[in-house]
Design a protein around this motif. Structure first.
Motif, PDB file in Angstrom:
ATOM      1  N   PRO A  78       0.797  -1.228   0.000  1.00  0.00           N
ATOM      2  CA  PRO A  78       0.000   0.000   0.000  1.00  0.00           C
ATOM      3  C   PRO A  78       0.841   1.296   0.000  1.00  0.00           C
ATOM      4  CG  PRO A  78       0.057  -0.915   2.203  1.00  0.00           C
ATOM      5  CD  PRO A  78       0.758  -1.904   1.303  1.00  0.00           C
ATOM      6  N   VAL A  79       2.159   1.167   0.090  1.00  0.00           N
ATOM      7  CA  VAL A  79       3.022   2.349   0.160  1.00  0.00           C
ATOM      8  C   VAL A  79       3.202   2.940  -1.238  1.00  0.00           C
ATOM      9  CG1 VAL A  79       5.331   3.192   0.745  1.00  0.00           C
ATOM     10  CG2 VAL A  79       4.237   1.467   2.177  1.00  0.00           C
ATOM     11  N   SER A  80       2.838   4.205  -1.392  1.00  0.00           N
ATOM     12  CA  SER A  80       2.996   4.873  -2.693  1.00  0.00           C
ATOM     13  C   SER A  80       3.990   6.035  -2.634  1.00  0.00           C
ATOM     14  CB  SER A  80       1.652   5.374  -3.202  1.00  0.00           C
ATOM     15  OG  SER A  80       1.116   6.325  -2.297  1.00  0.00           O
ATOM     16  N   SER A  81       4.382   6.454  -1.426  1.00  0.00           N
ATOM     17  CA  SER A  81       5.391   7.499  -1.287  1.00  0.00           C
ATOM     18  C   SER A  81       6.223   7.237  -0.034  1.00  0.00           C
ATOM     19  CB  SER A  81       4.745   8.881  -1.221  1.00  0.00           C
ATOM     20  OG  SER A  81       3.928   8.988  -0.078  1.00  0.00           O
ATOM     21  N   ALA A  82       7.468   7.692  -0.083  1.00  0.00           N
ATOM     22  CA  ALA A  82       8.392   7.476   1.032  1.00  0.00           C
ATOM     23  C   ALA A  82       9.481   8.537   0.965  1.00  0.00           C
ATOM     24  CB  ALA A  82       8.998   6.076   0.956  1.00  0.00           C
TER      25      ALA A  82
END
Length: 193
Positions: free
Chosen positions: A139-143
């Motif tokens: 679910p991670v789309s930005s970091a």
């Protein structure tokens, strides 16, 4: 490395190189190159990079892949305020902008850090980058990522002279050349007599 909400996301990586190209009366000019080295089944877009500067900068400009700048802005994922951020797209902050460098690509350009008056030396520290459009990490789309310096020529490197010093050096070398030519002419006249 890359992380979001305190969790490291393996495979989010990038590499940046900053090369000092000149010193002006009020700033330092660098060529930069940033390669998005994301791997491990992930894809991403590095949309910005940021760092802190000592002494305090009064302005920054950039060309190339990261041509937008913001001073004293909040960097996402709990990093906090950074001195300067270089972005691939226009936005009022260091987060949520477009543009940048996709996985496997390299973005290059020139950046200028401006000061009230040119200091004799500067320190760049606390390097960060922003990953967006992430795929392959659930679910991670930005970091965000925290950088480390792997090599530096800051200690023991070659100092770049101020522009005025280059002119003075040139005049000195020209003067030495004239003295040498004059001595040769005098020596050959004496030898002929």
């Amino acid at each position: 490395d890359g992380f979001a909400n305190g969790t490291t996301i393996n495979g989010l990586t990038s590499q940046a190189t900053f090369t000092l190209s000149s010193v002006t009366s009020t700033g330092y000019v660098f060529d930069y190159s940033l390669t998005n080295t994301t791997s491990g089944g992930l894809d991403s877009r590095v949309s910005s990079f940021a760092f802190n500067v000592d002494p305090t900068i009064t302005g920054a400009t950039s060309t190339g892949a990261f041509s937008y700048t913001t001073l004293n802005s909040n960097y996402p994922n709990g990093i906090g305020t950074v001195d300067v951020c270089f972005k691939g797209g226009f936005s009022g902050s260091c987060a949520g902008n477009s543009g940048g460098v996709l996985t496997g690509d390299t973005g290059m350009g020139t950046m200028t850090l401006s000061f009230a008056s040119a200091p004799s030396s500067i320190t760049l520290s606390d390097f960060f980058d922003r990953y967006q459009s992430i795929t392959g990490a659930g679910p991670v789309s930005s970091a965000s990522g925290t950088g480390t310096i792997t090599s530096s020529s800051s200690s023991g490197g070659t100092q770049v002279p101020e522009p005025g010093m280059i002119g003075i050096l040139g005049l000195g070398l020209a003067g030495l050349g004239m003295v040498r030519t004059r001595r040769r002419q005098t020596g050959s006249l004496t030898a002929a007599a």
